[in-house]
Design a protein around this motif. Structure first.
Motif, PDB file in Angstrom:
ATOM      1  N   ILE A  97      15.570  -2.863  -2.561  1.00  0.00           N
ATOM      2  CA  ILE A  97      15.414  -2.081  -1.333  1.00  0.00           C
ATOM      3  C   ILE A  97      14.297  -1.063  -1.529  1.00  0.00           C
ATOM      4  N   PRO A  98      13.271  -1.100  -0.654  1.00  0.00           N
ATOM      5  CA  PRO A  98      12.152  -0.165  -0.806  1.00  0.00           C
ATOM      6  C   PRO A  98      12.529   1.247  -0.370  1.00  0.00           C
ATOM      7  N   HIS A  99      12.009   2.211  -1.113  1.00  0.00           N
ATOM      8  CA  HIS A  99      12.186   3.633  -0.811  1.00  0.00           C
ATOM      9  C   HIS A  99      10.801   4.265  -0.809  1.00  0.00           C
ATOM     10  N   ALA A 100      10.377   4.771   0.361  1.00  0.00           N
ATOM     11  CA  ALA A 100       9.081   5.444   0.436  1.00  0.00           C
ATOM     12  C   ALA A 100       9.138   6.705  -0.404  1.00  0.00           C
ATOM     13  N   MET A 101       8.083   6.963  -1.137  1.00  0.00           N
ATOM     14  CA  MET A 101       8.018   8.186  -1.920  1.00  0.00           C
ATOM     15  C   MET A 101       7.872   9.358  -0.961  1.00  0.00           C
ATOM     16  N   ALA A 102       8.461  10.468  -1.359  1.00  0.00           N
ATOM     17  CA  ALA A 102       8.396  11.680  -0.545  1.00  0.00           C
ATOM     18  C   ALA A 102       6.948  12.140  -0.433  1.00  0.00           C
ATOM     19  N   PRO A 103       6.649  12.958   0.571  1.00  0.00           N
ATOM     20  CA  PRO A 103       5.303  13.546   0.632  1.00  0.00           C
ATOM     21  C   PRO A 103       5.007  14.312  -0.658  1.00  0.00           C
ATOM     22  N   MET A 104       3.813  14.784  -0.787  1.00  0.00           N
ATOM     23  CA  MET A 104       3.434  15.508  -2.001  1.00  0.00           C
ATOM     24  C   MET A 104       4.482  16.564  -2.332  1.00  0.00           C
TER      25      MET A 104
ATOM     26  N   THR B 218       6.375  20.007  -3.517  1.00  0.00           N
ATOM     27  CA  THR B 218       6.088  21.410  -3.229  1.00  0.00           C
ATOM     28  C   THR B 218       5.341  22.031  -4.404  1.00  0.00           C
ATOM     29  N   VAL B 219       4.759  23.184  -4.155  1.00  0.00           N
ATOM     30  CA  VAL B 219       4.067  23.911  -5.214  1.00  0.00           C
ATOM     31  C   VAL B 219       5.045  24.200  -6.349  1.00  0.00           C
ATOM     32  N   ARG B 220       6.243  24.662  -6.011  1.00  0.00           N
ATOM     33  CA  ARG B 220       7.259  24.985  -7.036  1.00  0.00           C
ATOM     34  C   ARG B 220       7.570  23.761  -7.895  1.00  0.00           C
ATOM     35  N   HIS B 221       7.741  22.609  -7.261  1.00  0.00           N
ATOM     36  CA  HIS B 221       8.005  21.353  -7.971  1.00  0.00           C
ATOM     37  C   HIS B 221       6.872  21.068  -8.951  1.00  0.00           C
ATOM     38  N   GLN B 222       5.639  21.233  -8.496  1.00  0.00           N
ATOM     39  CA  GLN B 222       4.490  20.938  -9.349  1.00  0.00           C
ATOM     40  C   GLN B 222       4.359  21.933 -10.502  1.00  0.00           C
ATOM     41  N   VAL B 223       4.668  23.206 -10.249  1.00  0.00           N
ATOM     42  CA  VAL B 223       4.632  24.209 -11.328  1.00  0.00           C
ATOM     43  C   VAL B 223       5.646  23.841 -12.403  1.00  0.00           C
ATOM     44  N   ILE B 224       6.858  23.485 -11.990  1.00  0.00           N
ATOM     45  CA  ILE B 224       7.903  23.126 -12.960  1.00  0.00           C
ATOM     46  C   ILE B 224       7.525  21.846 -13.692  1.00  0.00           C
TER      47      ILE B 224
ATOM     48  N   PRO C   3      14.961  17.996  -1.725  1.00  0.00           N
ATOM     49  CA  PRO C   3      15.941  17.570  -0.719  1.00  0.00           C
ATOM     50  C   PRO C   3      15.848  16.087  -0.373  1.00  0.00           C
ATOM     51  N   SER C   4      14.640  15.537  -0.369  1.00  0.00           N
ATOM     52  CA  SER C   4      14.487  14.136   0.026  1.00  0.00           C
ATOM     53  C   SER C   4      14.807  13.142  -1.084  1.00  0.00           C
ATOM     54  N   THR C   5      14.889  13.592  -2.338  1.00  0.00           N
ATOM     55  CA  THR C   5      15.143  12.656  -3.440  1.00  0.00           C
ATOM     56  C   THR C   5      16.447  12.910  -4.182  1.00  0.00           C
ATOM     57  N   ALA C   6      17.141  13.985  -3.881  1.00  0.00           N
ATOM     58  CA  ALA C   6      18.323  14.380  -4.667  1.00  0.00           C
ATOM     59  C   ALA C   6      19.380  13.288  -4.716  1.00  0.00           C
ATOM     60  N   PHE C   7      19.624  12.608  -3.602  1.00  0.00           N
ATOM     61  CA  PHE C   7      20.654  11.576  -3.594  1.00  0.00           C
ATOM     62  C   PHE C   7      20.294  10.444  -4.559  1.00  0.00           C
TER      63      PHE C   7
ATOM     64  N   GLU D 217       0.857  -1.183   0.000  1.00  0.00           N
ATOM     65  CA  GLU D 217       0.000   0.000   0.000  1.00  0.00           C
ATOM     66  C   GLU D 217       0.888   1.226   0.000  1.00  0.00           C
ATOM     67  N   GLY D 218       0.392   2.307  -0.550  1.00  0.00           N
ATOM     68  CA  GLY D 218       1.168   3.542  -0.584  1.00  0.00           C
ATOM     69  C   GLY D 218       2.051   3.606  -1.808  1.00  0.00           C
ATOM     70  N   GLU D 219       2.847   4.660  -1.860  1.00  0.00           N
ATOM     71  CA  GLU D 219       3.725   4.914  -3.003  1.00  0.00           C
ATOM     72  C   GLU D 219       5.165   4.540  -2.642  1.00  0.00           C
ATOM     73  N   TRP D 220       5.736   3.614  -3.393  1.00  0.00           N
ATOM     74  CA  TRP D 220       7.090   3.128  -3.139  1.00  0.00           C
ATOM     75  C   TRP D 220       7.850   2.987  -4.443  1.00  0.00           C
ATOM     76  N   GLU D 221       9.128   3.270  -4.386  1.00  0.00           N
ATOM     77  CA  GLU D 221      10.034   2.863  -5.445  1.00  0.00           C
ATOM     78  C   GLU D 221      10.827   1.695  -4.886  1.00  0.00           C
ATOM     79  N   LEU D 222      11.275   0.832  -5.752  1.00  0.00           N
ATOM     80  CA  LEU D 222      12.077  -0.319  -5.368  1.00  0.00           C
ATOM     81  C   LEU D 222      13.365  -0.238  -6.174  1.00  0.00           C
ATOM     82  N   ILE D 223      14.501  -0.138  -5.489  1.00  0.00           N
ATOM     83  CA  ILE D 223      15.788  -0.005  -6.172  1.00  0.00           C
ATOM     84  C   ILE D 223      16.702  -1.117  -5.693  1.00  0.00           C
ATOM     85  N   ASP D 224      17.031  -2.010  -6.595  1.00  0.00           N
ATOM     86  CA  ASP D 224      17.881  -3.169  -6.274  1.00  0.00           C
ATOM     87  C   ASP D 224      17.346  -3.937  -5.073  1.00  0.00           C
TER      88      ASP D 224
END
Length: 182
Positions: free
Chosen positions: A33-40, A42-48, A112-116, A24-31
Motif C-alpha cells: 500500500i503506497p503512502h505519500a511522504m509528508a511535505p518537507m 518542520t524546522v524543529r524536525h530538521q534541527v533534531i 502528526p502526519s507520520t506518528a501512526f 514520481e515523488g517520494e513514497w513509502e510502500l508498506i505491505d
C-alpha cells in the motif's frame, strides 16, 4: 458531525517494489500500500535530525565499521520500502537505489502526519528485518523512546530526555547523551 468510514485494506490496490521504482515523488510502500511522504519536515524536525546525525556520527568516529545515514530506501521485502529518518549500519552498502545492508538501529522523528505509521506499521517491518534497535524521537515533548528487538517484536525500554544510554551495535558500543539532540 463527521462520518468515519472504515476502509477495507484488502479492497485497496496493492503494489510491488518494482511498481514503486517507476513512481514520481517520494513514497513509502508498506505491505503493498503506497503512502505519500509528508511535505518537507518542520524546522524543529530538521534541527533534531541534524543534531541526532551529528551526535551519533561523532560517537562512531572511532568505529571504522559503522556509519549514520539520513533517509535511505530500505527494502524490507517485495511489497515494502521504508525511509527511516536516520539509521546506523555496520558494514558497507553498495551505492544503488536500495540500501542493501541491514541497519543495526533505525530512528523515526514523530510528526502528526507520520506518528501512526511510526508507531504501528514501521516497527513490524523493522522487526521483520531483524533491526536490533528502534528509536522514536518526539520533537515536541523532547524524549526518545528506546525499543530493543526481542524475538520478532520490540520490547519498550523507556523514555529518555537528557539521560545517557549505551547501545551495543554489534561491532561498536556507543553511549548516547540525549541532551544533545534537542
Amino acid at each position: 458531525m463527521s462520518i468515519k468510514r472504515k476502509i477495507d485494506i484488502d479492497s485497496l490496490p496493492h503494489y510491488t517494489v518494482e511498481d514503486w521504482k517507476e513512481w514520481e515523488g517520494e513514497w513509502e510502500l508498506i505491505d503493498g500500500i503506497p503512502h505519500a511522504m509528508a511535505p518537507m519536515p518542520t524546522v524543529r524536525h530538521q534541527v533534531i535530525s541534524g543534531n541526532t546525525y551529528r551526535h551519533f556520527a561523532n560517537l562512531l568516529d572511532n568505529c571504522g565499521d559503522c556509519s549514520v545515514y539520513l533517509p535511505i530506501n530500505l527494502r524490507v521485502d517485495d511489497f515494502t520500502v521504508l525511509h527511516p529518518d536516520l539509521s546506523i549500519a555496520c558494514g558497507q552498502s553498495e551505492d544503488s537505489v536500495f540500501f542493501d545492508a541491514i541497519p543495526t538501529m533505525v530512528m523515526e522523528i514523530l510528526s502528526p502526519s507520520t506518528a501512526f505509521k511510526d508507531r504501528n506499521s514501521k516497527p513490524k517491518a523493522y522487526a521483520k528485518l531483524g533491526i536490533a534497535w528502534y528509536l522514536i524521537l518526539d520533537p515536541i515533548e523532547e524524549y526518545v523512546e528506546i525499543w530493543k528487538l526481542k524475538g520478532d517484536s520490540y520490547l519498550f525500554l523507556g523514555r529518555f530526555h537528557s539521560e545517557n544510554f549505551e547501545f551495543d551495535l554489534g561491532k561498536c558500543n556507543v553511549t548516547a547523551d540525549f541532551s544533545k539532540l534537542w
